[in-house]
Design an enzyme around this catalytic site. Structure first.
Site, PDB file in Angstrom:
ATOM      1  N   THR A  36       0.722  -1.203   0.027  1.00 10.49           N
ATOM      2  CA  THR A  36       0.050   0.081   0.087  1.00 10.49           C
ATOM      3  C   THR A  36       0.824   1.177  -0.037  1.00 10.49           C
ATOM      4  OG1 THR A  36      -0.372  -0.260   2.324  1.00 10.49           O
ATOM      5  CG2 THR A  36      -1.988  -1.026   1.180  1.00 10.49           C
ATOM      6  N   ASN A 100       8.954 -12.158  13.107  1.00 14.23           N
ATOM      7  CA  ASN A 100      10.158 -11.910  12.060  1.00 14.23           C
ATOM      8  C   ASN A 100      11.002 -10.730  12.776  1.00 14.23           C
ATOM      9  OD1 ASN A 100      10.043 -14.370  10.572  1.00 14.23           O
ATOM     10  ND2 ASN A 100       8.762 -13.441   8.993  1.00 14.23           N
ATOM     11  N   TYR A 146      -7.674  -7.469  10.956  1.00  8.07           N
ATOM     12  CA  TYR A 146      -6.805  -6.409  11.525  1.00  8.07           C
ATOM     13  C   TYR A 146      -6.529  -6.190  13.056  1.00  8.07           C
ATOM     14  CZ  TYR A 146      -5.025  -1.533  11.513  1.00  8.07           C
ATOM     15  OH  TYR A 146      -4.225  -0.359  11.759  1.00  8.07           O
ATOM     16  N   TYR A 160       7.862 -11.983  24.202  1.00  7.65           N
ATOM     17  CA  TYR A 160       9.176 -11.709  23.786  1.00  7.65           C
ATOM     18  C   TYR A 160      10.159 -10.823  24.706  1.00  7.65           C
ATOM     19  CZ  TYR A 160       9.895 -14.141  19.227  1.00  7.65           C
ATOM     20  OH  TYR A 160      10.034 -15.171  18.135  1.00  7.65           O
ATOM     21  N   THR A 176      -5.016   8.861  12.202  1.00 10.67           N
ATOM     22  CA  THR A 176      -3.910   9.890  11.573  1.00 10.67           C
ATOM     23  C   THR A 176      -4.148  10.286  10.295  1.00 10.67           C
ATOM     24  OG1 THR A 176      -2.516   8.973  13.513  1.00 10.67           O
ATOM     25  CG2 THR A 176      -1.626  10.190  11.496  1.00 10.67           C
TER      26      THR A 176
HETATM   27  P1  NAD Z   1       0.019   2.633   5.163  1.00 16.59           P
HETATM   28  O1  NAD Z   1      -1.039   1.523   4.472  1.00 16.59           O
HETATM   29  O2  NAD Z   1       0.088   3.683   4.300  1.00 16.59           O
HETATM   30  O3  NAD Z   1       1.455   1.849   5.453  1.00 16.59           O
HETATM   31  C1  NAD Z   1       1.691   0.872   5.602  1.00 16.59           C
HETATM   32  C2  NAD Z   1       2.841   0.227   4.961  1.00 16.59           C
HETATM   33  O4  NAD Z   1       3.226  -1.157   5.114  1.00 16.59           O
HETATM   34  C3  NAD Z   1       2.898   0.611   3.378  1.00 16.59           C
HETATM   35  O5  NAD Z   1       4.058   1.239   2.908  1.00 16.59           O
HETATM   36  C4  NAD Z   1       2.923  -1.224   2.952  1.00 16.59           C
HETATM   37  O6  NAD Z   1       3.421  -1.211   1.499  1.00 16.59           O
HETATM   38  C5  NAD Z   1       3.653  -1.773   4.039  1.00 16.59           C
HETATM   39  N1  NAD Z   1       3.384  -2.977   4.082  1.00 16.59           N
HETATM   40  C6  NAD Z   1       2.116  -3.689   4.109  1.00 16.59           C
HETATM   41  N2  NAD Z   1       2.354  -5.186   4.385  1.00 16.59           N
HETATM   42  C7  NAD Z   1       3.572  -5.378   4.398  1.00 16.59           C
HETATM   43  C8  NAD Z   1       4.587  -6.321   4.561  1.00 16.59           C
HETATM   44  N3  NAD Z   1       3.936  -7.818   4.539  1.00 16.59           N
HETATM   45  N4  NAD Z   1       5.955  -6.457   4.275  1.00 16.59           N
HETATM   46  C9  NAD Z   1       6.478  -5.388   4.273  1.00 16.59           C
HETATM   47  N5  NAD Z   1       5.630  -4.019   4.021  1.00 16.59           N
HETATM   48  C10 NAD Z   1       4.297  -4.157   4.322  1.00 16.59           C
HETATM   49  O7  NAD Z   1      -0.635   2.762   6.555  1.00 16.59           O
HETATM   50  P2  NAD Z   1      -0.006   3.872   7.468  1.00 16.59           P
HETATM   51  O8  NAD Z   1      -1.304   4.562   7.637  1.00 16.59           O
HETATM   52  O9  NAD Z   1       1.077   4.374   7.357  1.00 16.59           O
HETATM   53  O10 NAD Z   1       0.120   2.765   8.889  1.00 16.59           O
HETATM   54  C11 NAD Z   1       1.232   2.651   9.352  1.00 16.59           C
HETATM   55  C12 NAD Z   1       0.964   1.646  10.814  1.00 16.59           C
HETATM   56  O11 NAD Z   1       0.459   2.345  11.580  1.00 16.59           O
HETATM   57  C13 NAD Z   1       0.208   0.308  10.204  1.00 16.59           C
HETATM   58  O12 NAD Z   1       0.816  -0.674  11.190  1.00 16.59           O
HETATM   59  C14 NAD Z   1      -0.912   0.887  10.788  1.00 16.59           C
HETATM   60  O13 NAD Z   1      -1.696  -0.548  11.344  1.00 16.59           O
HETATM   61  C15 NAD Z   1      -0.520   1.605  12.043  1.00 16.59           C
HETATM   62  N6  NAD Z   1      -1.751   2.497  12.230  1.00 16.59           N
HETATM   63  C16 NAD Z   1      -1.836   3.502  11.607  1.00 16.59           C
HETATM   64  C17 NAD Z   1      -3.196   4.507  11.935  1.00 16.59           C
HETATM   65  C18 NAD Z   1      -3.328   5.731  10.976  1.00 16.59           C
HETATM   66  O14 NAD Z   1      -4.562   6.199  11.315  1.00 16.59           O
HETATM   67  N7  NAD Z   1      -2.663   5.922   9.792  1.00 16.59           N
HETATM   68  C19 NAD Z   1      -3.985   4.254  12.880  1.00 16.59           C
HETATM   69  C20 NAD Z   1      -3.591   3.043  13.747  1.00 16.59           C
HETATM   70  C21 NAD Z   1      -2.549   2.350  13.337  1.00 16.59           C
END
Ligand code: NAD
Ligand code: UDP
Length: 321
Positions: A36, A100, A146, A160, A176
């Site tokens: 993504t 991992n 999720y 861990y 966010t």
């Molecule tokens: P996003 O989807 O823009 O970014 C996620 C990133 O992870 C992407 O670059 C995607 O390519 C990468 N990714 C996904 N699966 C992967 C895998 N198996 N191996 C390697 N890379 C992988 O989302 P975001 O908003 O930037 O969120 C980042 C993190 O923060 C996430 O873990 C999300 O759950 C957490 N989070 C975000 C929010 C928010 O509102 N933005 C809220 C709660 C939690």
């Protein structure tokens, strides 16, 4: 000097985090499978000799990485549209990915921060949500891959730490928004801005009375870095989010004002299990990290609109259309 590894570093939050760490003089390894995220988010960082991009999946062992001092584990699609697209993959990313990442931390001695989520509270029965609340979640349903994946990852981090003394931090991130969100991301802020800028109807799910509390991305990144660098008393989960609660209808009105759009409001069915209210209690972060968000919604939206005006040509992804 060791490096800081950011998994998911080419995503929305990760790209801001990589940039903030580079600005502090750190060496940064950005690991991402681009599911993504996009290279466009990190292209401006590539000329920096302290920045390295590694195209890799966290579901595969991370044995090639050495000399890592800190790890931020952000790898996971965050938009419901994307994480529900292949729910088994989402669970794998959260569980196998966490293992991992934790094995890497164990081998290198790195401190490791998990990007957890307010979704661990599910559709909350108490308001606002503090870290002691155990949540109202279902192991079935469209959001479970999720919510439960992130809950299992928190458990793995905790265990861990207990079994192998891995130095963990857990950030429970609330909604966010900001620049670098993909136009096709499907989350509410990017959808509304894309729709407003293109004169399409603004798709409100339900009556728009449900609430979220929107945090601007640079505020969140500051909180993540402070949490990572806090002492071992902060191994417990810590909420990071903006405590100002907004209904989705109010958000639509803010976006219309920020864009000067003449888009109409279109009311569509509320997706199953959509949480009704969400607002973080951030007293733990405030007391221990001296952290609170400083960007008000109209100011953050103005900056986000500016970004979408200059960067995006993709179409928004409405979930129920
Ligand atoms: P996003 O989807 O823009 O970014 C996620 C990133 O992870 C992407 O670059 C995607 O390519 C990468 N990714 C996904 N699966 C992967 C895998 N198996 N191996 C390697 N890379 C992988 O989302 P975001 O908003 O930037 O969120 C980042 C993190 O923060 C996430 O873990 C999300 O759950 C957490 N989070 C975000 C929010 C928010 O509102 N933005 C809220 C709660 C939690
Ligand atoms: N939402 C909406 N229209 C959209 C996208 C989302 O009304 O085009 C609503 C959604 O139903 C939810 C809120 O906005 O109540 C936040 O949705 P998002 O997908 O951004 O995040 P999450 O539900 O995971 O908090």
């Amino acid at each position: 000097m060791g490096s800081i590894l950011v998994s998911g570093g080419a995503g929305f939050v990760g790209s801001f985090l990589c940039e903030a760490l580079l600005d502090r003089g750190e060496h940064v390894v950005c690991l991402d499978n681009l599911q993504t995220g996009s290279l466009g988010n990190i292209l401006h960082l590539v000329p920096n000799e302290r920045f390295l991009f590694s195209a890799q999946d966290v579901e595969l062992p991370l044995s090639a990485f050495n000399d890592i001092e800190q790890i931020y584990n952000l790898a996971c699609p965050a938009s419901p549209v994307h994480y529900q697209n292949d729910p088994i993959r989402t669970l794998r990313t959260n569980v196998i990915g966490a293992i991992n990442i934790l094995e890497l931390a164990r081998r290198t001695g790195a401190r490791v921060l998990q990007a957890s989520t307010s979704e661990v509270y599910g559709d909350p029965e108490i308001h606002p949500q503090s870290e002691g609340y155990r949540g109202s979640v279902t192991s079935f349903g469209p959001r479970a891959c999720y919510d439960e994946g992130k809950r299992a990852a928190e458990t793995l981090f905790h265990d861990y730490c207990k079994m192998y003394d891995v130095d963990i931090r857990i950030a429970r991130i609330f909604n966010t928004y900001g620049p670098n969100m993909a136009g096709s991301d499907g989350r509410v802020v990017s959808n509304f801005i894309m729709q407003a800028l293109s004169g399409q109807p603004i798709t409100i799910y339900g009556e728009g009375k449900q609430t979220r509390s929107f945090c601007y991305v640079t505020d969140l990144v500051e909180g993540l870095i402070r949490l990572m660098n806090a002492g071992p008393h902060m191994r417990q989960p810590c909420n990071l989010g903006n405590p100002t609660e907004t209904t989705i209808r109010e958000l639509a009105e803010h976006v219309i004002e920020a864009t000067g759009s003449s888009s109409e409001l279109q009311f569509l069915p509320l997706p199953q299990d959509d949480p009704i209210r969400r607002r973080p209690d951030i007293s733990l972060a405030f007391k221990n990290l001296g952290w609170q968000p400083t960007t008000h919604l109209p100011e953050g939206l103005a900056r986000t609109v500016e970004y979408f005006e200059s960067h995006q040509q993709q179409r928004p992804r409405a979930m129920t259309q």
